[in-house]
Design a protein around this motif. Structure first.
Motif, PDB file in Angstrom:
ATOM      1  N   MET A  79       0.826  -1.194   0.000  1.00 21.51           N
ATOM      2  CA  MET A  79       0.000   0.000   0.000  1.00 21.51           C
ATOM      3  C   MET A  79       0.870   1.257   0.000  1.00 21.51           C
ATOM      4  SD  MET A  79      -3.035   1.286   2.533  1.00 21.51           S
ATOM      5  CE  MET A  79      -4.163   0.038   1.980  1.00 21.51           C
ATOM      6  N   ARG A  80       1.988   1.240   0.715  1.00 17.81           N
ATOM      7  CA  ARG A  80       2.835   2.439   0.773  1.00 17.81           C
ATOM      8  C   ARG A  80       3.396   2.793  -0.598  1.00 17.81           C
ATOM      9  NH1 ARG A  80       5.966   1.398   6.531  1.00 17.81           N
ATOM     10  NH2 ARG A  80       4.036   1.131   7.692  1.00 17.81           N
ATOM     11  N   THR A  81       3.737   1.789  -1.368  1.00 14.69           N
ATOM     12  CA  THR A  81       4.242   2.051  -2.717  1.00 14.69           C
ATOM     13  C   THR A  81       3.168   2.711  -3.572  1.00 14.69           C
ATOM     14  OG1 THR A  81       5.666   0.111  -2.534  1.00 14.69           O
ATOM     15  CG2 THR A  81       5.297   0.984  -4.740  1.00 14.69           C
ATOM     16  N   ARG A  82       1.954   2.243  -3.457  1.00 21.07           N
ATOM     17  CA  ARG A  82       0.844   2.842  -4.218  1.00 21.07           C
ATOM     18  C   ARG A  82       0.597   4.278  -3.773  1.00 21.07           C
ATOM     19  NH1 ARG A  82      -3.990  -1.138  -3.821  1.00 21.07           N
ATOM     20  NH2 ARG A  82      -4.932   0.361  -5.243  1.00 21.07           N
ATOM     21  N   ILE A  83       0.655   4.527  -2.469  1.00 24.15           N
ATOM     22  CA  ILE A  83       0.465   5.888  -1.952  1.00 24.15           C
ATOM     23  C   ILE A  83       1.554   6.809  -2.486  1.00 24.15           C
ATOM     24  CG2 ILE A  83       0.525   7.304   0.140  1.00 24.15           C
ATOM     25  CD1 ILE A  83      -0.857   4.942   1.589  1.00 24.15           C
ATOM     26  N   LEU A  84       2.801   6.352  -2.439  1.00 25.84           N
ATOM     27  CA  LEU A  84       3.904   7.172  -2.960  1.00 25.84           C
ATOM     28  C   LEU A  84       3.700   7.480  -4.440  1.00 25.84           C
ATOM     29  CD1 LEU A  84       7.050   5.638  -1.245  1.00 25.84           C
ATOM     30  CD2 LEU A  84       6.064   7.898  -0.877  1.00 25.84           C
ATOM     31  N   GLY A  85       3.270   6.499  -5.203  1.00 28.69           N
ATOM     32  CA  GLY A  85       3.021   6.722  -6.623  1.00 28.69           C
ATOM     33  C   GLY A  85       1.930   7.755  -6.857  1.00 28.69           C
ATOM     34  N   MET A  86       0.886   7.693  -6.063  1.00 25.15           N
ATOM     35  CA  MET A  86      -0.212   8.650  -6.203  1.00 25.15           C
ATOM     36  C   MET A  86       0.238  10.055  -5.812  1.00 25.15           C
ATOM     37  SD  MET A  86      -3.173   6.221  -4.656  1.00 25.15           S
ATOM     38  CE  MET A  86      -4.586   7.268  -4.947  1.00 25.15           C
ATOM     39  N   LEU A  87       1.041  10.163  -4.757  1.00 24.45           N
ATOM     40  CA  LEU A  87       1.484  11.476  -4.287  1.00 24.45           C
ATOM     41  C   LEU A  87       2.627  12.028  -5.136  1.00 24.45           C
ATOM     42  CD1 LEU A  87       1.296  11.013  -0.428  1.00 24.45           C
ATOM     43  CD2 LEU A  87      -0.283  12.251  -1.913  1.00 24.45           C
ATOM     44  N   ASP A  88       3.225  11.188  -5.946  1.00 24.35           N
ATOM     45  CA  ASP A  88       4.271  11.659  -6.849  1.00 24.35           C
ATOM     46  C   ASP A  88       3.680  12.569  -7.924  1.00 24.35           C
ATOM     47  OD1 ASP A  88       6.941  11.766  -7.625  1.00 24.35           O
ATOM     48  OD2 ASP A  88       6.609  10.256  -9.171  1.00 24.35           O
ATOM     49  N   GLU A  89       2.424  12.355  -8.241  1.00 21.04           N
ATOM     50  CA  GLU A  89       1.751  13.093  -9.314  1.00 21.04           C
ATOM     51  C   GLU A  89       0.989  14.319  -8.826  1.00 21.04           C
ATOM     52  OE1 GLU A  89      -0.743  10.072 -10.878  1.00 21.04           O
ATOM     53  OE2 GLU A  89       0.944   8.818 -11.488  1.00 21.04           O
ATOM     54  N   ARG A  90       0.668  14.367  -7.521  1.00 24.85           N
ATOM     55  CA  ARG A  90      -0.190  15.455  -7.027  1.00 24.85           C
ATOM     56  C   ARG A  90      -0.154  15.531  -5.519  1.00 24.85           C
ATOM     57  NH1 ARG A  90      -5.325  13.198  -5.469  1.00 24.85           N
ATOM     58  NH2 ARG A  90      -5.253  10.969  -5.770  1.00 24.85           N
ATOM     59  N   VAL A  91      -0.928  16.453  -4.979  1.00 24.87           N
ATOM     60  CA  VAL A  91      -1.119  16.609  -3.540  1.00 24.87           C
ATOM     61  C   VAL A  91      -2.474  15.996  -3.206  1.00 24.87           C
ATOM     62  CG1 VAL A  91      -1.470  18.317  -1.717  1.00 24.87           C
ATOM     63  CG2 VAL A  91       0.260  18.717  -3.481  1.00 24.87           C
ATOM     64  N   ALA A  92      -2.545  15.242  -2.098  1.00 22.96           N
ATOM     65  CA  ALA A  92      -3.810  14.611  -1.720  1.00 22.96           C
ATOM     66  C   ALA A  92      -3.854  14.390  -0.219  1.00 22.96           C
ATOM     67  CB  ALA A  92      -3.980  13.281  -2.448  1.00 22.96           C
ATOM     68  N   SER A  93      -5.058  14.309   0.302  1.00 25.10           N
ATOM     69  CA  SER A  93      -5.269  14.002   1.718  1.00 25.10           C
ATOM     70  C   SER A  93      -5.435  12.491   1.880  1.00 25.10           C
ATOM     71  CB  SER A  93      -6.521  14.712   2.226  1.00 25.10           C
ATOM     72  OG  SER A  93      -7.675  14.141   1.631  1.00 25.10           O
ATOM     73  N   PRO A  94      -5.265  11.995   3.107  1.00 22.24           N
ATOM     74  CA  PRO A  94      -5.513  10.570   3.323  1.00 22.24           C
ATOM     75  C   PRO A  94      -6.926  10.144   2.916  1.00 22.24           C
ATOM     76  CG  PRO A  94      -4.279  11.454   5.161  1.00 22.24           C
ATOM     77  CD  PRO A  94      -4.669  12.625   4.288  1.00 22.24           C
ATOM     78  N   ARG A  95      -7.920  11.003   3.118  1.00 22.04           N
ATOM     79  CA  ARG A  95      -9.299  10.681   2.712  1.00 22.04           C
ATOM     80  C   ARG A  95      -9.379  10.464   1.200  1.00 22.04           C
ATOM     81  NH1 ARG A  95     -13.442   8.095   3.761  1.00 22.04           N
ATOM     82  NH2 ARG A  95     -13.815   9.097   5.727  1.00 22.04           N
ATOM     83  N   GLN A  96      -8.774  11.360   0.428  1.00 24.93           N
ATOM     84  CA  GLN A  96      -8.784  11.219  -1.022  1.00 24.93           C
ATOM     85  C   GLN A  96      -8.067   9.947  -1.441  1.00 24.93           C
ATOM     86  OE1 GLN A  96      -6.896  15.008  -1.630  1.00 24.93           O
ATOM     87  NE2 GLN A  96      -8.778  15.939  -2.421  1.00 24.93           N
ATOM     88  N   LEU A  97      -6.950   9.652  -0.804  1.00 26.10           N
ATOM     89  CA  LEU A  97      -6.198   8.440  -1.116  1.00 26.10           C
ATOM     90  C   LEU A  97      -7.010   7.192  -0.780  1.00 26.10           C
ATOM     91  CD1 LEU A  97      -2.725   9.541   0.264  1.00 26.10           C
ATOM     92  CD2 LEU A  97      -3.366   9.338  -2.150  1.00 26.10           C
ATOM     93  N   SER A  98      -7.675   7.200   0.378  1.00 26.44           N
ATOM     94  CA  SER A  98      -8.448   6.026   0.783  1.00 26.44           C
ATOM     95  C   SER A  98      -9.608   5.777  -0.172  1.00 26.44           C
ATOM     96  CB  SER A  98      -8.952   6.158   2.217  1.00 26.44           C
ATOM     97  OG  SER A  98      -9.981   7.100   2.333  1.00 26.44           O
ATOM     98  N   ASP A  99     -10.234   6.845  -0.662  1.00 31.11           N
ATOM     99  CA  ASP A  99     -11.313   6.686  -1.637  1.00 31.11           C
ATOM    100  C   ASP A  99     -10.795   6.052  -2.921  1.00 31.11           C
ATOM    101  OD1 ASP A  99     -13.115   7.784   0.146  1.00 31.11           O
ATOM    102  OD2 ASP A  99     -13.139   9.763  -0.814  1.00 31.11           O
ATOM    103  N   GLU A 100      -9.653   6.527  -3.393  1.00 31.67           N
ATOM    104  CA  GLU A 100      -9.094   6.007  -4.642  1.00 31.67           C
ATOM    105  C   GLU A 100      -8.542   4.598  -4.496  1.00 31.67           C
ATOM    106  OE1 GLU A 100      -6.539   8.690  -6.769  1.00 31.67           O
ATOM    107  OE2 GLU A 100      -7.637  10.401  -5.960  1.00 31.67           O
ATOM    108  N   LEU A 101      -8.010   4.290  -3.335  1.00 35.03           N
ATOM    109  CA  LEU A 101      -7.459   2.955  -3.093  1.00 35.03           C
ATOM    110  C   LEU A 101      -8.536   1.959  -2.672  1.00 35.03           C
ATOM    111  CD1 LEU A 101      -4.268   3.976  -1.110  1.00 35.03           C
ATOM    112  CD2 LEU A 101      -4.318   2.941  -3.380  1.00 35.03           C
TER     113      LEU A 101
END
Length: 72
Positions: free
Chosen positions: A1-23
């Motif tokens: 999961m951490r690798t996926r989070i890093l990949g998502m945050l590499d492209e933009r700024v996001a909150s944990p809520r936004q990340l949890s919705d997408e994941l």
């Protein structure tokens, strides 16, 4: 999961809520991993806002030198 989070945050700024919705993962799990990544210095807090009585913390991924392209 951490690798996926890093990949998502590499492209933009996001909150944990936004990340949890997408994941499609529980917010509690994503928040834990975001905190751990921040402790390791791999992501940083870029903005804190209040939304409906809760504090929203937007994060971004740091490159290996600790800088984003926009910060250079």
């Amino acid at each position: 999961m951490r690798t996926r989070i890093l990949g998502m945050l590499d492209e933009r700024v996001a909150s944990p809520r936004q990340l949890s919705d997408e994941l499609d993962a529980p917010l509690q799990n994503v928040s834990y991993h975001v905190r751990e990544l921040a402790k390791l210095g791999l992501i940083k807090l870029v903005r804190t806002t209040q939304r409906r009585g809760a504090i929203v913390k937007d994060q971004t991924h740091l490159d290996r030198r600790g800088l984003r392209d926009a910060d250079q």
